[in-house]
Design an enzyme around this catalytic site. Structure first.
Site, PDB file in Angstrom:
ATOM      1  N   ASP A  79       0.842  -1.196   0.000  1.00  0.00           N
ATOM      2  CA  ASP A  79       0.000   0.000   0.000  1.00  0.00           C
ATOM      3  C   ASP A  79       0.878   1.248   0.000  1.00  0.00           C
ATOM      4  OD1 ASP A  79      -3.238   0.207   0.920  1.00  0.00           O
ATOM      5  OD2 ASP A  79      -2.083   2.056   1.110  1.00  0.00           O
TER       6      ASP A  79
ATOM      7  N   TYR B 104     -13.708   4.274 -15.249  1.00  0.00           N
ATOM      8  CA  TYR B 104     -13.799   3.293 -14.167  1.00  0.00           C
ATOM      9  C   TYR B 104     -14.444   1.997 -14.656  1.00  0.00           C
ATOM     10  CZ  TYR B 104     -14.918   1.113  -9.695  1.00  0.00           C
ATOM     11  OH  TYR B 104     -15.014   0.229  -8.643  1.00  0.00           O
TER      12      TYR B 104
ATOM     13  N   LYS C 215     -12.658  -1.801 -15.264  1.00  0.00           N
ATOM     14  CA  LYS C 215     -13.095  -3.005 -14.565  1.00  0.00           C
ATOM     15  C   LYS C 215     -13.496  -4.107 -15.550  1.00  0.00           C
ATOM     16  CE  LYS C 215     -12.477  -1.526 -10.354  1.00  0.00           C
ATOM     17  NZ  LYS C 215     -11.437  -2.125  -9.500  1.00  0.00           N
TER      18      LYS C 215
ATOM     19  N   ILE D  23     -20.202  -1.430  -1.443  1.00  0.00           N
ATOM     20  CA  ILE D  23     -19.584  -1.885  -0.200  1.00  0.00           C
ATOM     21  C   ILE D  23     -19.132  -0.669   0.599  1.00  0.00           C
ATOM     22  CG2 ILE D  23     -17.816  -3.370   0.807  1.00  0.00           C
ATOM     23  CD1 ILE D  23     -19.768  -4.869  -1.036  1.00  0.00           C
TER      24      ILE D  23
ATOM     25  N   THR E 104     -16.690   1.253   2.253  1.00  0.00           N
ATOM     26  CA  THR E 104     -15.234   1.387   2.336  1.00  0.00           C
ATOM     27  C   THR E 104     -14.896   2.867   2.283  1.00  0.00           C
ATOM     28  OG1 THR E 104     -14.841   1.396  -0.060  1.00  0.00           O
ATOM     29  CG2 THR E 104     -14.978  -0.773   1.008  1.00  0.00           C
TER      30      THR E 104
END
Length: 253
Positions: free
Chosen positions: A42, A155, A159, A188, A190
């Site tokens: 990361d 985006y 994907k 989700i 996050t």
């Protein structure tokens, strides 16, 4: 949610990009409970160190590797660190990503981050998995890779590309004992989806009224991590080339 411990993941080395937050962090914590050795790849030093500390405090083994998925040399060095530190590589999870919005070159930025960032890790890790007798590659895409997307430019196409690249890898490397799968989360909770939740009321309305998610709630990072961990394990030994959707039924409409 109950944590399932997979004996087949014990002592396996798992390199997880984006491992300091969101789905990546949840996956790191889950896999560590099956005694996998975790490389938290990361850019965030503080969150990376915190994730490593959390794993070690619970008896696990982990190391932080600062990694910029936009830079080929950074990715190669990070994966090399996994091999050097733990003596091998068995599982690769590509979960890193930060969406670019409101810039003229959003399309290029998002493709570079989500598609090429994933490809850089695939290119660096697959030859290692070949040499060491196989393993599991798990890329994180999105339901935006299965349908059209009205999100940030690039985006959705990126994907779609991740799913295609994963399927190609599944076919090419099956003979080498490498399984390649892609997990496609829906909405989700996050850090990346926080802008969609300015208030609890607006968050609830988005899920129940605008999107009409059949399960009528946000998904949790740990619920996606549970699927990733299963796919990494030998319990999924005959699963490869698949796009596995975790979206509360949204794409069933």
């Amino acid at each position: 949610m109950e944590t399932v411990v997979y004996a087949s993941l014990a002592d396996k080395v798992a390199w997880i990009s984006g491992g300091a937050s969101g789905i990546g962090r949840a996956t790191a914590l889950r896999m560590a409970k099956s005694r996998s050795k975790i490389v938290v790849a990361d850019m965030d030093d503080a969150l990376g160190a915190e994730t490593v500390r959390s794993i070690e405090e619970n008896g696990g083994s982990a190391v932080f590797a600062k990694t910029n998925v936009l830079d080929d040399e950074s990715v190669k060095a990070s994966i090399a660190k996994a091999v050097e530190h733990f003596g091998g590589l068995d599982v690769v999870v590509n979960s890193a990503g930060r969406t670019s919005t409101d810039d003229y070159d959003d399309f290029e930025r998002n493709v570079d981050m989500f598609l090429l960032g994933t490809w850089r890790a695939m290119r660096a890790s697959l030859p290692i998995l070949q040499r060491t007798g196989g393993g599991s590659l798990i890329n994180i895409a999105s339901i935006a890779g299965l349908t059209g997307s009205i999100g940030p430019a690039g985006y959705g196409p990126s994907k779609h590309g991740v799913i295609g690249a994963t399927k190609d890898a599944a076919l090419k490397y099956a003979k080498d004992g490498i399984r390649a799968n892609v997990v496609c989360p829906g909405y989700i909770e996050t850090p990346m989806t926080k802008p969609f939740q300015p208030t609890p009321e607006e968050s609830d309305a988005l899920i129940k009224e605008k999107l009409r998610v059949p399960m009528a709630r946000w998904g949790q990072a740990d619920e996606v991590a549970a699927v990733i961990t299963f796919v990494a394990s030998d319990q999924a030994a005959f699963i490869t080339g698949q796009a596995i959707v975790v979206d509360g039924g949204l794409t069933a409409r």
